[in-house]
Design a protein around this motif. Structure first.
Motif, PDB file in Angstrom:
ATOM      1  N   SER A   1       0.810  -1.221   0.000  1.00 47.80           N
ATOM      2  CA  SER A   1       0.000   0.000   0.000  1.00 47.80           C
ATOM      3  C   SER A   1       0.839   1.265   0.000  1.00 47.80           C
ATOM      4  O   SER A   1       0.444   2.272  -0.602  1.00 47.80           O
ATOM      5  CB  SER A   1      -0.925   0.018   1.221  1.00 47.80           C
ATOM      6  N   TRP A   2       1.994   1.243   0.676  1.00 48.78           N
ATOM      7  CA  TRP A   2       2.751   2.474   0.869  1.00 48.78           C
ATOM      8  C   TRP A   2       4.028   2.544   0.043  1.00 48.78           C
ATOM      9  O   TRP A   2       4.892   3.384   0.297  1.00 48.78           O
ATOM     10  CB  TRP A   2       3.032   2.670   2.352  1.00 48.78           C
ATOM     11  N   THR A   3       4.129   1.682  -0.945  1.00 44.60           N
ATOM     12  CA  THR A   3       5.223   1.773  -1.912  1.00 44.60           C
ATOM     13  C   THR A   3       4.637   2.270  -3.213  1.00 44.60           C
ATOM     14  O   THR A   3       3.674   1.696  -3.732  1.00 44.60           O
ATOM     15  CB  THR A   3       5.898   0.409  -2.113  1.00 44.60           C
ATOM     16  N   SER A   4       5.187   3.351  -3.746  1.00 42.03           N
ATOM     17  CA  SER A   4       4.652   3.927  -4.978  1.00 42.03           C
ATOM     18  C   SER A   4       4.837   2.958  -6.137  1.00 42.03           C
ATOM     19  O   SER A   4       5.683   2.052  -6.096  1.00 42.03           O
ATOM     20  CB  SER A   4       5.358   5.247  -5.284  1.00 42.03           C
ATOM     21  N   ILE A   5       4.043   3.126  -7.176  1.00 42.47           N
ATOM     22  CA  ILE A   5       4.098   2.216  -8.325  1.00 42.47           C
ATOM     23  C   ILE A   5       5.503   2.159  -8.935  1.00 42.47           C
ATOM     24  O   ILE A   5       5.996   1.057  -9.233  1.00 42.47           O
ATOM     25  CB  ILE A   5       3.035   2.612  -9.372  1.00 42.47           C
ATOM     26  N   PRO A   6       6.192   3.290  -9.122  1.00 39.64           N
ATOM     27  CA  PRO A   6       7.569   3.177  -9.659  1.00 39.64           C
ATOM     28  C   PRO A   6       8.472   2.306  -8.799  1.00 39.64           C
ATOM     29  O   PRO A   6       9.258   1.503  -9.330  1.00 39.64           O
ATOM     30  CB  PRO A   6       8.049   4.630  -9.704  1.00 39.64           C
ATOM     31  N   PHE A   7       8.373   2.430  -7.470  1.00 39.47           N
ATOM     32  CA  PHE A   7       9.229   1.624  -6.589  1.00 39.47           C
ATOM     33  C   PHE A   7       8.773   0.178  -6.527  1.00 39.47           C
ATOM     34  O   PHE A   7       9.598  -0.729  -6.384  1.00 39.47           O
ATOM     35  CB  PHE A   7       9.325   2.250  -5.197  1.00 39.47           C
ATOM     36  N   ARG A   8       7.485  -0.066  -6.623  1.00 42.59           N
ATOM     37  CA  ARG A   8       7.022  -1.455  -6.698  1.00 42.59           C
ATOM     38  C   ARG A   8       7.662  -2.157  -7.902  1.00 42.59           C
ATOM     39  O   ARG A   8       8.136  -3.300  -7.791  1.00 42.59           O
ATOM     40  CB  ARG A   8       5.504  -1.512  -6.846  1.00 42.59           C
ATOM     41  N   LYS A   9       7.654  -1.480  -9.038  1.00 39.17           N
ATOM     42  CA  LYS A   9       8.227  -2.072 -10.246  1.00 39.17           C
ATOM     43  C   LYS A   9       9.725  -2.313 -10.076  1.00 39.17           C
ATOM     44  O   LYS A   9      10.255  -3.346 -10.507  1.00 39.17           O
ATOM     45  CB  LYS A   9       7.961  -1.156 -11.444  1.00 39.17           C
ATOM     46  N   LEU A  10      10.401  -1.354  -9.442  1.00 43.76           N
ATOM     47  CA  LEU A  10      11.837  -1.496  -9.226  1.00 43.76           C
ATOM     48  C   LEU A  10      12.127  -2.698  -8.328  1.00 43.76           C
ATOM     49  O   LEU A  10      13.004  -3.534  -8.643  1.00 43.76           O
ATOM     50  CB  LEU A  10      12.391  -0.217  -8.591  1.00 43.76           C
ATOM     51  N   PHE A  11      11.407  -2.813  -7.219  1.00 37.53           N
ATOM     52  CA  PHE A  11      11.633  -3.928  -6.299  1.00 37.53           C
ATOM     53  C   PHE A  11      11.243  -5.259  -6.934  1.00 37.53           C
ATOM     54  O   PHE A  11      11.911  -6.279  -6.723  1.00 37.53           O
ATOM     55  CB  PHE A  11      10.851  -3.719  -5.005  1.00 37.53           C
ATOM     56  N   ASP A  12      10.157  -5.272  -7.693  1.00 41.34           N
ATOM     57  CA  ASP A  12       9.742  -6.504  -8.369  1.00 41.34           C
ATOM     58  C   ASP A  12      10.825  -7.005  -9.313  1.00 41.34           C
ATOM     59  O   ASP A  12      11.066  -8.215  -9.431  1.00 41.34           O
ATOM     60  CB  ASP A  12       8.449  -6.273  -9.174  1.00 41.34           C
ATOM     61  N   ALA A  13      11.501  -6.071  -9.976  1.00 42.31           N
ATOM     62  CA  ALA A  13      12.514  -6.445 -10.957  1.00 42.31           C
ATOM     63  C   ALA A  13      13.768  -7.013 -10.300  1.00 42.31           C
ATOM     64  O   ALA A  13      14.393  -7.944 -10.825  1.00 42.31           O
ATOM     65  CB  ALA A  13      12.873  -5.233 -11.818  1.00 42.31           C
ATOM     66  N   HIS A  14      14.137  -6.484  -9.153  1.00 41.68           N
ATOM     67  CA  HIS A  14      15.415  -6.857  -8.546  1.00 41.68           C
ATOM     68  C   HIS A  14      15.286  -7.733  -7.295  1.00 41.68           C
ATOM     69  O   HIS A  14      16.236  -8.444  -6.951  1.00 41.68           O
ATOM     70  CB  HIS A  14      16.211  -5.595  -8.200  1.00 41.68           C
ATOM     71  N   LEU A  15      14.135  -7.660  -6.613  1.00 42.79           N
ATOM     72  CA  LEU A  15      13.951  -8.419  -5.371  1.00 42.79           C
ATOM     73  C   LEU A  15      12.567  -9.061  -5.372  1.00 42.79           C
ATOM     74  O   LEU A  15      11.719  -8.744  -4.529  1.00 42.79           O
ATOM     75  CB  LEU A  15      14.112  -7.498  -4.156  1.00 42.79           C
ATOM     76  N   PRO A  16      12.286  -9.954  -6.316  1.00 42.05           N
ATOM     77  CA  PRO A  16      10.952 -10.561  -6.402  1.00 42.05           C
ATOM     78  C   PRO A  16      10.567 -11.239  -5.087  1.00 42.05           C
ATOM     79  O   PRO A  16      11.382 -11.906  -4.463  1.00 42.05           O
ATOM     80  CB  PRO A  16      11.090 -11.565  -7.553  1.00 42.05           C
TER      81      PRO A  16
END
Length: 570
Positions: free
Chosen positions: A300-315
């Protein structure tokens, strides 16, 4: 729809306010947002819970700000039938000598991972009730003491009875703050001994059995913040609901103190940060107050750009936030900075739309957004206007503010007017904006788009605070007073920076505003702004530290696993 939720034992979570989603205004601020994050993590982790709250048809309030900074309020009405299903049961509670009927709505909070949590929204707007009783569940924190006590009777007593009527199997009850403490009296009535078996001096209730059922989380580090009701009012509205001697023993001799009632009737009591637990133990000598530090919901509190970044590097980070410990070695600094700039652009656009002010994306933004009340000190940054101007002339920065004052908090409203005065005073030197209508959506854009997250409470009045935790999930360092959670989260120059000194003994170490302001200006001028301006690589390292060492720990998944291990399974 209820069938799927009543098969297994559940933890019943009672809270006066719960932030279910941005456009359902059943929350006022941090307490409600925390409650929402609690349930969202419970859904992600598929922990069996059921939440009980009020429907609050008129919401908290919709904030209007005039050109001078004057706040006015209007009802923030919502229609529960658009989001929830009517419950197939109703119960009566006696208030002021008459039956008040309580039913409600079933809202199903759904996890992005597929988990589902039931939330009961209690409602007295029923044909069976008198016109004034139909309004009891209308206004969140509205009305006088009698109105508030009626709400707390509906929440605690009505909520417990409705759970029973709906055939929920409750393993334990979790009281989120003292507003729902009257549910313990309903449980006492259920655990009353037969009158003919009592000897003189015996308690008429099995108090230990009720205590084993209850957990209590206190959020209030000051006596003045606790709900108290005169016994004259209590006896008028509740009559002889339980034995009066027992009530006064548990809730206080002079008046009914909801915090003391909850503490006396709960086997597990906790504060919401280590420092807060220390302060609470001093406030309530003899009570064992543990500490489970608050957290925020990762998704909920991670912005969409950061969600995408974390998904890419830390699934998998969203379900196991501890994976963010590796953000410093797994996420390239260039990508981290680009992602932050995407989030910053979103904030810049929001300010343009709502305030008609153009911010410069290349100039650092200080963000400050929270309840506008005296102990939060939103005016501390402006303590010395000339000093602030001098700092900005050497190292430009921008300021974005937001927050609501309670409708009856005249001092809080005056603070907003003062902030607007500072905005006018600084208009030629520093871009300062105040975004009206603060809510969850605005909050996410603020915590993710700011460069520096500012928090300036008066110690020791910050029980925990969670806005800085949200900032950390978006790589935004904190510049904060060492109180609440930041005592645990601050690693100087690694996760952010401290304003002033800490107090090691848990007692108040308040200093004059001028001293705290001087410490804030010194840290801004000598450390924070020069690092941003002159050492981008070093700045990004602090952003990485905020993610690795703060977001990985201060999240509601860790918090709920602690509640499960320490409180629920015992």
């Amino acid at each position: 729809m209820l069938r799927e939720f009543i098969r297994n034992e559940r933890i019943a979570y009672f809270s006066m306010e719960i932030a279910l989603q941005n456009d359902i205004p059943t929350y006022s601020g941090g307490l409600g947002v925390l409650a929402g994050d609690t349930l969202r993590s419970a859904a992600d982790l598929q922990m069996p819970m059921v939440a009980v709250t009020l429907v609050s048809r008129l919401g908290y309030f919709h904030q209007h700000i005039d050109e001078e900074g004057g706040q006015s309020e209007s009802a923030d009405t919502w229609a529960p039938e658009k989001y929830a299903h009517p419950l197939p049961a109703k119960v009566a509670v006696v208030i002021d000598g008459r039956d008040v009927w309580v039913s409600g709505w079933l809202y199903v909070l759904e996890s992005y991972l597929g988990g589902r949590q039931p939330v009961l929204l209690l409602d007295t707007d029923l044909d069976e009730n008198r016109a004034d009783d139909r309004q009891i569940t209308d206004r969140l924190y509205g009305g006088d003491a009698a109105y508030r006590l009626k709400q707390e009777i509906v929440l605690g007593v009505g909520g417990a009875r409705l759970l029973h009527a709906l055939d929920f199997h409750v393993r334990q009850y979790h009281l989120n703050e003292g507003h729902s403490a009257l549910l313990t009296l309903e449980l006492l009535r259920r655990h009353a001994y037969p009158a003919d078996g009592l000897r003189p001096g015996d308690s008429p209730y099995d108090i230990p059995a009720v205590r084993e059922l209850c957990n209590f989380t206190t959020h209030t580090p000051v006596e003045a913040g606790q709900d108290r009701f005169p016994y004259e009012l209590v006896h008028r509205l509740l009559d002889d609901f339980v034995d009066n001697d027992t009530l006064m023993l548990l809730a206080g001799r002079e008046e009914l103190n909801m915090t003391r009632l909850a503490m006396n009737m709960s086997d597990y009591v906790n504060g919401v940060a280590k420092r807060h637990a220390e302060v609470s133990r001093r406030m309530f000598p003899g009570y064992h107050v543990r500490a489970i530090t608050n957290g925020v919901h990762p998704h909920s509190w991670t912005s969409i750009p950061f969600r995408k970044l974390f998904d890419a590097h830390l699934p998998g980070w969203c379900h196991e936030p501890e994976q963010l410990l590796r953000a410093d070695c797994c996420i390239p600094k260039k990508e981290l900075w680009q992602t932050h700039m995407e989030a910053k652009q979103e904030l810049v656009r929001l300010v343009e739309e709502r305030c008609h002010v153009s911010l410069d994306v290349d100039v650092p933004i200080l963000g400050f957004a929270r309840r506008m009340t005296a102990y939060k000190r939103p005016d501390l940054l402006f303590y010395d206007i000339e000093r602030l101007r001098a700092i900005a002339r050497k190292q430009p920065f921008q300021i974005v503010l937001a927050g609501k004052a309670h409708p009856r908090d005249e001092q809080g409203k005056q603070l907003i007017r003062q902030l607007y005065g500072y905005i006018r005073q600084l208009s030629d030197d520093i871009r300062v904006v105040f975004i009206p209508g603060y809510n969850m959506e605005t909050g996410l854009k603020l915590v993710s788009g700011s460069d520096i997250w500012l928090n300036t409470p008066l110690k020791p009045f910050e029980a925990s605070g969670t806005s800085g935790m949200k900032a950390a999930f978006n790589g935004v360092p904190n510049l904060s007073v060492l109180d609440g959670w930041w005592v645990e989260g601050c690693i100087e120059g690694v996760t952010g920076w401290a304003i002033g000194e800490s107090c090691d003994d848990g007692e108040s170490c308040d200093v004059a505003n001028g001293n705290d302001a001087a410490a804030l200006y010194r840290k801004l001028e000598e450390v924070v702004l020069p690092l941003y301006r002159d050492n981008r690589d070093g700045w990004i390292s602090v952003m990485q530290g905020a993610i690795c060492k703060n977001a990985s720990l201060f999240n509601s998944h860790r918090m709920m696993r602690r509640y499960a291990a320490d409180a629920y399974i015992r």
